[in-house]
Motif scaffolding. Structure first.
Motif, PDB file in Angstrom:
ATOM      1  N   ALA A  66       0.827  -1.206   0.000  1.00  0.00           N
ATOM      2  CA  ALA A  66       0.000   0.000   0.000  1.00  0.00           C
ATOM      3  C   ALA A  66       0.863   1.257   0.000  1.00  0.00           C
ATOM      4  CB  ALA A  66      -0.940  -0.015   1.206  1.00  0.00           C
ATOM      5  N   ALA A  67       1.915   1.269   0.810  1.00  0.00           N
ATOM      6  CA  ALA A  67       2.808   2.432   0.845  1.00  0.00           C
ATOM      7  C   ALA A  67       3.506   2.629  -0.499  1.00  0.00           C
ATOM      8  CB  ALA A  67       3.844   2.270   1.958  1.00  0.00           C
ATOM      9  N   VAL A  68       3.943   1.534  -1.118  1.00  0.00           N
ATOM     10  CA  VAL A  68       4.603   1.642  -2.423  1.00  0.00           C
ATOM     11  C   VAL A  68       3.619   2.163  -3.469  1.00  0.00           C
ATOM     12  CG1 VAL A  68       5.705   0.343  -4.297  1.00  0.00           C
ATOM     13  CG2 VAL A  68       6.370  -0.073  -1.920  1.00  0.00           C
ATOM     14  N   ARG A  69       2.405   1.663  -3.448  1.00  0.00           N
ATOM     15  CA  ARG A  69       1.411   2.148  -4.427  1.00  0.00           C
ATOM     16  C   ARG A  69       1.082   3.613  -4.205  1.00  0.00           C
ATOM     17  NH1 ARG A  69      -2.249  -2.802  -6.458  1.00  0.00           N
ATOM     18  NH2 ARG A  69      -0.523  -4.263  -6.521  1.00  0.00           N
ATOM     19  N   ALA A  70       0.958   4.016  -2.948  1.00  0.00           N
ATOM     20  CA  ALA A  70       0.712   5.436  -2.666  1.00  0.00           C
ATOM     21  C   ALA A  70       1.849   6.282  -3.229  1.00  0.00           C
ATOM     22  CB  ALA A  70       0.557   5.662  -1.163  1.00  0.00           C
ATOM     23  N   GLY A  71       3.066   5.824  -3.023  1.00  0.00           N
ATOM     24  CA  GLY A  71       4.229   6.574  -3.502  1.00  0.00           C
ATOM     25  C   GLY A  71       4.324   6.640  -5.008  1.00  0.00           C
ATOM     26  N   THR A  72       4.080   5.522  -5.683  1.00  0.00           N
ATOM     27  CA  THR A  72       4.195   5.538  -7.143  1.00  0.00           C
ATOM     28  C   THR A  72       3.063   6.347  -7.773  1.00  0.00           C
ATOM     29  OG1 THR A  72       3.119   3.366  -7.303  1.00  0.00           O
ATOM     30  CG2 THR A  72       5.537   3.418  -7.306  1.00  0.00           C
ATOM     31  N   LEU A  73       1.892   6.334  -7.170  1.00  0.00           N
ATOM     32  CA  LEU A  73       0.812   7.188  -7.671  1.00  0.00           C
ATOM     33  C   LEU A  73       1.162   8.662  -7.499  1.00  0.00           C
ATOM     34  CD1 LEU A  73      -2.433   5.338  -6.499  1.00  0.00           C
ATOM     35  CD2 LEU A  73      -1.670   5.686  -8.854  1.00  0.00           C
ATOM     36  N   ALA A  74       1.757   9.001  -6.357  1.00  0.00           N
ATOM     37  CA  ALA A  74       2.175  10.386  -6.123  1.00  0.00           C
ATOM     38  C   ALA A  74       3.243  10.796  -7.128  1.00  0.00           C
ATOM     39  CB  ALA A  74       2.681  10.559  -4.700  1.00  0.00           C
ATOM     40  N   LEU A  75       4.188   9.909  -7.379  1.00  0.00           N
ATOM     41  CA  LEU A  75       5.252  10.204  -8.333  1.00  0.00           C
ATOM     42  C   LEU A  75       4.682  10.397  -9.732  1.00  0.00           C
ATOM     43  CD1 LEU A  75       8.299  10.586  -8.535  1.00  0.00           C
ATOM     44  CD2 LEU A  75       8.509   8.136  -8.943  1.00  0.00           C
ATOM     45  N   ALA A  76       3.760   9.538 -10.120  1.00  0.00           N
ATOM     46  CA  ALA A  76       3.131   9.662 -11.444  1.00  0.00           C
ATOM     47  C   ALA A  76       2.344  10.962 -11.573  1.00  0.00           C
ATOM     48  CB  ALA A  76       2.212   8.468 -11.703  1.00  0.00           C
ATOM     49  N   ALA A  77       1.815  11.447 -10.452  1.00  0.00           N
ATOM     50  CA  ALA A  77       1.055  12.699 -10.459  1.00  0.00           C
ATOM     51  C   ALA A  77       1.956  13.925 -10.385  1.00  0.00           C
ATOM     52  CB  ALA A  77       0.065  12.709  -9.299  1.00  0.00           C
ATOM     53  N   GLY A  78       3.271  13.702 -10.258  1.00  0.00           N
ATOM     54  CA  GLY A  78       4.196  14.827 -10.180  1.00  0.00           C
ATOM     55  C   GLY A  78       4.353  15.408  -8.794  1.00  0.00           C
ATOM     56  N   ASP A  79       3.886  14.696  -7.787  1.00  0.00           N
ATOM     57  CA  ASP A  79       3.974  15.170  -6.409  1.00  0.00           C
ATOM     58  C   ASP A  79       5.151  14.475  -5.721  1.00  0.00           C
ATOM     59  OD1 ASP A  79       3.638  16.012  -3.798  1.00  0.00           O
ATOM     60  OD2 ASP A  79       1.486  15.560  -3.724  1.00  0.00           O
ATOM     61  N   ALA A  80       6.361  14.957  -6.012  1.00  0.00           N
ATOM     62  CA  ALA A  80       7.576  14.321  -5.488  1.00  0.00           C
ATOM     63  C   ALA A  80       7.620  14.299  -3.957  1.00  0.00           C
ATOM     64  CB  ALA A  80       8.818  14.991  -6.064  1.00  0.00           C
ATOM     65  N   PRO A  81       7.248  15.379  -3.253  1.00  0.00           N
ATOM     66  CA  PRO A  81       7.304  15.312  -1.779  1.00  0.00           C
ATOM     67  C   PRO A  81       6.398  14.221  -1.200  1.00  0.00           C
ATOM     68  CG  PRO A  81       7.205  17.590  -2.488  1.00  0.00           C
ATOM     69  CD  PRO A  81       6.954  16.746  -3.716  1.00  0.00           C
ATOM     70  N   ALA A  82       5.194  14.074  -1.743  1.00  0.00           N
ATOM     71  CA  ALA A  82       4.296  13.023  -1.255  1.00  0.00           C
ATOM     72  C   ALA A  82       4.843  11.644  -1.601  1.00  0.00           C
ATOM     73  CB  ALA A  82       2.900  13.202  -1.833  1.00  0.00           C
ATOM     74  N   ALA A  83       5.462  11.521  -2.768  1.00  0.00           N
ATOM     75  CA  ALA A  83       6.070  10.248  -3.163  1.00  0.00           C
ATOM     76  C   ALA A  83       7.215   9.888  -2.223  1.00  0.00           C
ATOM     77  CB  ALA A  83       6.559  10.326  -4.607  1.00  0.00           C
ATOM     78  N   VAL A  84       8.055  10.864  -1.907  1.00  0.00           N
ATOM     79  CA  VAL A  84       9.169  10.634  -0.972  1.00  0.00           C
ATOM     80  C   VAL A  84       8.625  10.162   0.373  1.00  0.00           C
ATOM     81  CG1 VAL A  84      10.908  11.840   0.424  1.00  0.00           C
ATOM     82  CG2 VAL A  84      10.848  12.169  -2.058  1.00  0.00           C
ATOM     83  N   GLU A  85       7.595  10.832   0.858  1.00  0.00           N
ATOM     84  CA  GLU A  85       7.019  10.481   2.160  1.00  0.00           C
ATOM     85  C   GLU A  85       6.536   9.027   2.187  1.00  0.00           C
ATOM     86  OE1 GLU A  85       3.219  11.696   4.986  1.00  0.00           O
ATOM     87  OE2 GLU A  85       3.552  12.797   3.126  1.00  0.00           O
ATOM     88  N   ALA A  86       5.752   8.639   1.201  1.00  0.00           N
ATOM     89  CA  ALA A  86       5.188   7.287   1.184  1.00  0.00           C
ATOM     90  C   ALA A  86       6.265   6.230   0.956  1.00  0.00           C
ATOM     91  CB  ALA A  86       4.116   7.188   0.109  1.00  0.00           C
ATOM     92  N   LEU A  87       7.166   6.485   0.026  1.00  0.00           N
ATOM     93  CA  LEU A  87       8.181   5.485  -0.302  1.00  0.00           C
ATOM     94  C   LEU A  87       9.242   5.363   0.785  1.00  0.00           C
ATOM     95  CD1 LEU A  87       8.210   6.298  -4.058  1.00  0.00           C
ATOM     96  CD2 LEU A  87       7.543   4.101  -3.054  1.00  0.00           C
ATOM     97  N   ASP A  88       9.603   6.474   1.414  1.00  0.00           N
ATOM     98  CA  ASP A  88      10.534   6.393   2.545  1.00  0.00           C
ATOM     99  C   ASP A  88       9.904   5.659   3.730  1.00  0.00           C
ATOM    100  OD1 ASP A  88      12.700   7.481   1.264  1.00  0.00           O
ATOM    101  OD2 ASP A  88      12.583   9.431   2.267  1.00  0.00           O
ATOM    102  N   LEU A  89       8.588   5.792   3.872  1.00  0.00           N
ATOM    103  CA  LEU A  89       7.882   5.014   4.888  1.00  0.00           C
ATOM    104  C   LEU A  89       8.065   3.520   4.609  1.00  0.00           C
ATOM    105  CD1 LEU A  89       5.824   4.723   7.261  1.00  0.00           C
ATOM    106  CD2 LEU A  89       4.024   4.823   5.512  1.00  0.00           C
ATOM    107  N   ALA A  90       7.873   3.124   3.365  1.00  0.00           N
ATOM    108  CA  ALA A  90       8.036   1.713   3.002  1.00  0.00           C
ATOM    109  C   ALA A  90       9.473   1.249   3.211  1.00  0.00           C
ATOM    110  CB  ALA A  90       7.612   1.492   1.548  1.00  0.00           C
ATOM    111  N   VAL A  91      10.428   2.078   2.833  1.00  0.00           N
ATOM    112  CA  VAL A  91      11.844   1.713   2.968  1.00  0.00           C
ATOM    113  C   VAL A  91      12.226   1.545   4.438  1.00  0.00           C
ATOM    114  CG1 VAL A  91      14.198   2.600   2.674  1.00  0.00           C
ATOM    115  CG2 VAL A  91      12.584   2.712   0.770  1.00  0.00           C
TER     116      VAL A  91
END
Length: 149
Positions: A66-91
């Motif tokens: 779920a965290a990875v999907r949230a991050g990749t959706l944010a990245l695809a939408a151009g929202d890098a800060p939200a992508a970093v937040e979600a993906l760093d949570l997963a990491v």
């Protein structure tokens, strides 16, 4: 859902998510509801649903995905800060999950998009170290300018 009642299926999934909020049935229902929300084209809402699931049920089997999907959706939408937040949570929270190589690779992409090349390289290096022969390890090697495999 198979019977063609998408509205009823979504209502049932929401009810299961509430009634079984702290167990695997609730997590599965919430994950599927987020999937359906994304399929409906409401990616911002899907992203929020995935991220809530990951944060509220960190021990659920589907939380890392779920965290990875949230991050990749944010990245695809151009929202890098939200992508970093979600993906760093997963990491950080699920370093040994099956999704970890993907999380590290996509976190690198998110950090690169946010202008943080040092952290991007660190995430990609970690992806190659843990999953050098995986698809995401291969992609990370390419991002680092190294010969994959």
């Amino acid at each position: 859902l198979r019977g063609g009642d998408g509205v009823g299926a979504r209502a049932a999934l929401r009810a299961v998510g509430v009634s079984f909020a702290r167990d695997s049935a609730g997590a599965s229902a919430r994950f599927l509801l987020a999937e359906l929300t994304a399929d409906d084209g409401d990616e911002p809402a899907a992203r929020a649903q995935y991220l809530r699931l990951a944060r509220e049920l960190p021990d659920a089997r589907l939380a890392p995905a779920a965290a990875v999907r949230a991050g990749t959706l944010a990245l695809a939408a151009g929202d890098a800060p939200a992508a970093v937040e979600a993906l760093d949570l997963a990491v950080s929270r699920w370093p040994d999950a099956p999704e970890a190589p993907a999380a590290r690779y996509w976190a690198g992409r998110a950090h690169a998009a946010a202008g943080d090349s040092a952290t991007a390289r660190a995430r990609w290096t970690a992806a190659t170290a843990v999953g050098a022969t995986s698809y995401y390890g291969w992609l990370a090697n390419r991002r680092l300018g190294q010969t994959p495999w």
